[in-house]
Design a protein around this motif. Structure first.
Motif, PDB file in Angstrom:
ATOM      1  N   ALA A 161      -4.947  -5.450  -8.016  1.00 31.84           N
ATOM      2  CA  ALA A 161      -4.112  -5.027  -6.891  1.00 31.84           C
ATOM      3  C   ALA A 161      -2.768  -4.651  -7.471  1.00 31.84           C
ATOM      4  CB  ALA A 161      -3.966  -6.153  -5.881  1.00 31.84           C
ATOM      5  N   GLY A 162      -2.377  -3.439  -7.274  1.00 33.15           N
ATOM      6  CA  GLY A 162      -1.106  -3.021  -7.855  1.00 33.15           C
ATOM      7  C   GLY A 162      -0.489  -1.892  -7.078  1.00 33.15           C
ATOM      8  N   GLY A 163       0.682  -1.515  -7.504  1.00 29.60           N
ATOM      9  CA  GLY A 163       1.369  -0.408  -6.890  1.00 29.60           C
ATOM     10  C   GLY A 163       2.170  -0.766  -5.656  1.00 29.60           C
ATOM     11  N   TRP A 164       2.036  -1.969  -5.192  1.00 29.62           N
ATOM     12  CA  TRP A 164       2.787  -2.437  -4.034  1.00 29.62           C
ATOM     13  C   TRP A 164       3.375  -3.765  -4.452  1.00 29.62           C
ATOM     14  CZ3 TRP A 164       0.225  -3.910   1.303  1.00 29.62           C
ATOM     15  CH2 TRP A 164       1.200  -3.943   2.299  1.00 29.62           C
ATOM     16  N   SER A 165       4.639  -3.977  -4.245  1.00 26.98           N
ATOM     17  CA  SER A 165       5.303  -5.176  -4.759  1.00 26.98           C
ATOM     18  C   SER A 165       4.683  -6.467  -4.222  1.00 26.98           C
ATOM     19  CB  SER A 165       6.798  -5.137  -4.413  1.00 26.98           C
ATOM     20  OG  SER A 165       6.980  -5.107  -3.019  1.00 26.98           O
ATOM     21  N   ASN A 166       4.651  -7.461  -5.090  1.00 27.64           N
ATOM     22  CA  ASN A 166       4.206  -8.816  -4.746  1.00 27.64           C
ATOM     23  C   ASN A 166       2.761  -8.898  -4.259  1.00 27.64           C
ATOM     24  OD1 ASN A 166       6.821  -9.830  -5.333  1.00 27.64           O
ATOM     25  ND2 ASN A 166       7.492  -9.138  -3.330  1.00 27.64           N
ATOM     26  N   CYS A 167       1.880  -8.093  -4.822  1.00 33.88           N
ATOM     27  CA  CYS A 167       0.456  -8.120  -4.464  1.00 33.88           C
ATOM     28  C   CYS A 167      -0.338  -8.844  -5.537  1.00 33.88           C
ATOM     29  CB  CYS A 167      -0.110  -6.703  -4.383  1.00 33.88           C
ATOM     30  SG  CYS A 167       0.267  -5.863  -2.873  1.00 33.88           S
ATOM     31  N   ARG A 168      -1.355  -9.554  -5.074  1.00 36.78           N
ATOM     32  CA  ARG A 168      -2.295 -10.144  -6.019  1.00 36.78           C
ATOM     33  C   ARG A 168      -3.639 -10.307  -5.339  1.00 36.78           C
ATOM     34  NH1 ARG A 168      -3.677 -15.443  -5.255  1.00 36.78           N
ATOM     35  NH2 ARG A 168      -2.346 -16.703  -3.910  1.00 36.78           N
ATOM     36  N   LEU A 169      -4.679 -10.291  -6.137  1.00 35.70           N
ATOM     37  CA  LEU A 169      -6.006 -10.578  -5.615  1.00 35.70           C
ATOM     38  C   LEU A 169      -6.169 -12.081  -5.492  1.00 35.70           C
ATOM     39  CD1 LEU A 169      -8.262  -8.149  -7.688  1.00 35.70           C
ATOM     40  CD2 LEU A 169      -7.703  -7.996  -5.258  1.00 35.70           C
ATOM     41  N   GLU A 202       4.838 -11.951  -0.183  1.00 34.79           N
ATOM     42  CA  GLU A 202       3.656 -12.033  -1.043  1.00 34.79           C
ATOM     43  C   GLU A 202       2.474 -11.484  -0.251  1.00 34.79           C
ATOM     44  OE1 GLU A 202       0.885 -15.232  -3.483  1.00 34.79           O
ATOM     45  OE2 GLU A 202       2.323 -15.991  -2.035  1.00 34.79           O
ATOM     46  N   LYS A 203       1.640 -10.709  -0.930  1.00 35.35           N
ATOM     47  CA  LYS A 203       0.449 -10.158  -0.300  1.00 35.35           C
ATOM     48  C   LYS A 203      -0.760 -10.607  -1.105  1.00 35.35           C
ATOM     49  CE  LYS A 203       3.118  -6.621  -0.493  1.00 35.35           C
ATOM     50  NZ  LYS A 203       4.458  -7.132  -0.356  1.00 35.35           N
ATOM     51  N   VAL A 204      -1.656 -11.338  -0.452  1.00 33.00           N
ATOM     52  CA  VAL A 204      -2.868 -11.832  -1.090  1.00 33.00           C
ATOM     53  C   VAL A 204      -4.030 -11.015  -0.548  1.00 33.00           C
ATOM     54  CG1 VAL A 204      -4.330 -13.827  -1.556  1.00 33.00           C
ATOM     55  CG2 VAL A 204      -1.852 -14.136  -1.266  1.00 33.00           C
ATOM     56  N   ILE A 205      -4.730 -10.336  -1.454  1.00 32.50           N
ATOM     57  CA  ILE A 205      -5.814  -9.451  -1.059  1.00 32.50           C
ATOM     58  C   ILE A 205      -7.150 -10.127  -1.335  1.00 32.50           C
ATOM     59  CG2 ILE A 205      -6.955  -7.246  -1.490  1.00 32.50           C
ATOM     60  CD1 ILE A 205      -3.270  -7.655  -2.091  1.00 32.50           C
ATOM     61  N   ALA A 207       7.419 -15.335   8.482  1.00 34.50           N
ATOM     62  CA  ALA A 207       6.357 -15.503   7.489  1.00 34.50           C
ATOM     63  C   ALA A 207       6.891 -15.131   6.105  1.00 34.50           C
ATOM     64  CB  ALA A 207       5.167 -14.625   7.842  1.00 34.50           C
ATOM     65  N   ASP A 208       6.114 -15.455   5.086  1.00 35.17           N
ATOM     66  CA  ASP A 208       6.443 -14.993   3.738  1.00 35.17           C
ATOM     67  C   ASP A 208       5.207 -14.561   2.964  1.00 35.17           C
ATOM     68  OD1 ASP A 208       5.284 -17.437   3.117  1.00 35.17           O
ATOM     69  OD2 ASP A 208       7.060 -18.284   2.195  1.00 35.17           O
ATOM     70  N   THR A 209       4.040 -14.643   3.609  1.00 45.56           N
ATOM     71  CA  THR A 209       2.793 -14.289   2.953  1.00 45.56           C
ATOM     72  C   THR A 209       1.916 -13.511   3.915  1.00 45.56           C
ATOM     73  OG1 THR A 209       2.890 -16.334   1.658  1.00 45.56           O
ATOM     74  CG2 THR A 209       0.769 -15.209   1.734  1.00 45.56           C
ATOM     75  N   LEU A 210       1.355 -12.406   3.415  1.00 44.66           N
ATOM     76  CA  LEU A 210       0.411 -11.612   4.189  1.00 44.66           C
ATOM     77  C   LEU A 210      -0.961 -11.721   3.544  1.00 44.66           C
ATOM     78  CD1 LEU A 210       2.501  -8.352   4.711  1.00 44.66           C
ATOM     79  CD2 LEU A 210       2.227 -10.272   6.279  1.00 44.66           C
ATOM     80  N   LEU A 211      -1.972 -11.923   4.355  1.00 42.32           N
ATOM     81  CA  LEU A 211      -3.347 -11.972   3.898  1.00 42.32           C
ATOM     82  C   LEU A 211      -4.011 -10.674   4.345  1.00 42.32           C
ATOM     83  CD1 LEU A 211      -4.212 -15.614   5.054  1.00 42.32           C
ATOM     84  CD2 LEU A 211      -3.155 -14.876   2.907  1.00 42.32           C
ATOM     85  N   THR A 248      -7.708  -2.852   4.592  1.00 38.47           N
ATOM     86  CA  THR A 248      -6.346  -2.874   5.130  1.00 38.47           C
ATOM     87  C   THR A 248      -5.334  -2.693   4.005  1.00 38.47           C
ATOM     88  OG1 THR A 248      -7.066  -4.293   6.941  1.00 38.47           O
ATOM     89  CG2 THR A 248      -4.701  -4.221   6.493  1.00 38.47           C
ATOM     90  N   TYR A 249      -5.548  -3.375   2.895  1.00 34.16           N
ATOM     91  CA  TYR A 249      -4.664  -3.212   1.737  1.00 34.16           C
ATOM     92  C   TYR A 249      -4.623  -1.754   1.290  1.00 34.16           C
ATOM     93  CZ  TYR A 249      -3.505  -3.029  -3.230  1.00 34.16           C
ATOM     94  OH  TYR A 249      -2.979  -2.679  -4.439  1.00 34.16           O
ATOM     95  N   GLU A 250      -5.789  -1.135   1.154  1.00 39.98           N
ATOM     96  CA  GLU A 250      -5.829   0.249   0.679  1.00 39.98           C
ATOM     97  C   GLU A 250      -5.181   1.215   1.667  1.00 39.98           C
ATOM     98  OE1 GLU A 250     -10.018   0.697  -0.194  1.00 39.98           O
ATOM     99  OE2 GLU A 250      -9.689   0.143  -2.303  1.00 39.98           O
ATOM    100  N   ALA A 251      -5.194   0.887   2.948  1.00 38.44           N
ATOM    101  CA  ALA A 251      -4.543   1.733   3.951  1.00 38.44           C
ATOM    102  C   ALA A 251      -3.039   1.490   4.003  1.00 38.44           C
ATOM    103  CB  ALA A 251      -5.160   1.483   5.325  1.00 38.44           C
TER     104      ALA A 251
END
Length: 184
Positions: A90-98, A79-82, A38-42, A47-50
């Protein structure tokens, strides 16, 4: 999705100790290989905050076990899509975006883009909504040989069962069984 024998993805309070009790090298390899495809996490907000603080701290670990290092590297690079109605950033964790669009449009855009697979980690409400909208191509259910008294069911109050067929299964030495179901 990690599940108990009686269909819960977490205890009522969100606890998943039953999941970590089965973590071993064989399961770590399987999860790392799945993540490498994979290359993207939803992720949903909870879950993001944890996960974000945990994986940020793992990035600081200068001498993790090799398999954990591989998994951690992938978690940081993907990539992490929240999906959240309450977060403003969404910040503080690389490659995160809302997610910037509604769920259906966001998933359609991600599926149309070049790249590898997308995975959903945890995020029960997100999974239930994706299932109701028929946006899940494959269910990967990691069934753990344990039952808990009360918990959060995978589908909640699902009105219509998804139309799926078993495509693959694998039994691990620790008793965990991975079952992959494709949408038809």
């Amino acid at each position: 999705m990690n599940l108990t024998l009686n269909g819960f993805m977490a205890a009522s309070n969100g606890d998943m100790a039953w999941h970590t009790d089965f973590w071993d090298d064989e399961l770590a390899r399987a999860f790392t290989l799945q993540l490498a495809d994979a290359d993207t996490l939803l992720l949903g907000r909870k879950t993001y905050e944890a996960m974000a603080p945990y994986w940020q701290s793992m990035a600081q670990n200068v001498n993790p076990p090799r398999l954990d290092a591989d998994f951690s590297d992938l978690m940081l690079r993907h990539e992490k899509v929240i999906f959240s109605r309450t977060l403003t950033r969404a910040g503080g964790w690389s490659n995160c975006r809302l997610a910037s669009r509604n769920l259906s449009k966001e998933i359609s855009a991600l599926k149309a883009a070049d790249g590898k697979e997308m995975l959903v980690y945890g995020s029960g409400k997100l999974v239930a909504t994706l299932a109701k909208l028929n946006l899940i191509d494959e269910y990967r259910l990691w069934l753990h040989p344990v039952a808990i008294q009360k918990g959060r069911p995978l589908f909640g109050s699902f009105i219509t069962a998804p139309n799926i067929r078993l495509s693959y299964s694998k039994r691990f030495q620790n008793g965990v069984v991975l079952m992959c179901y494709r949408s038809v």
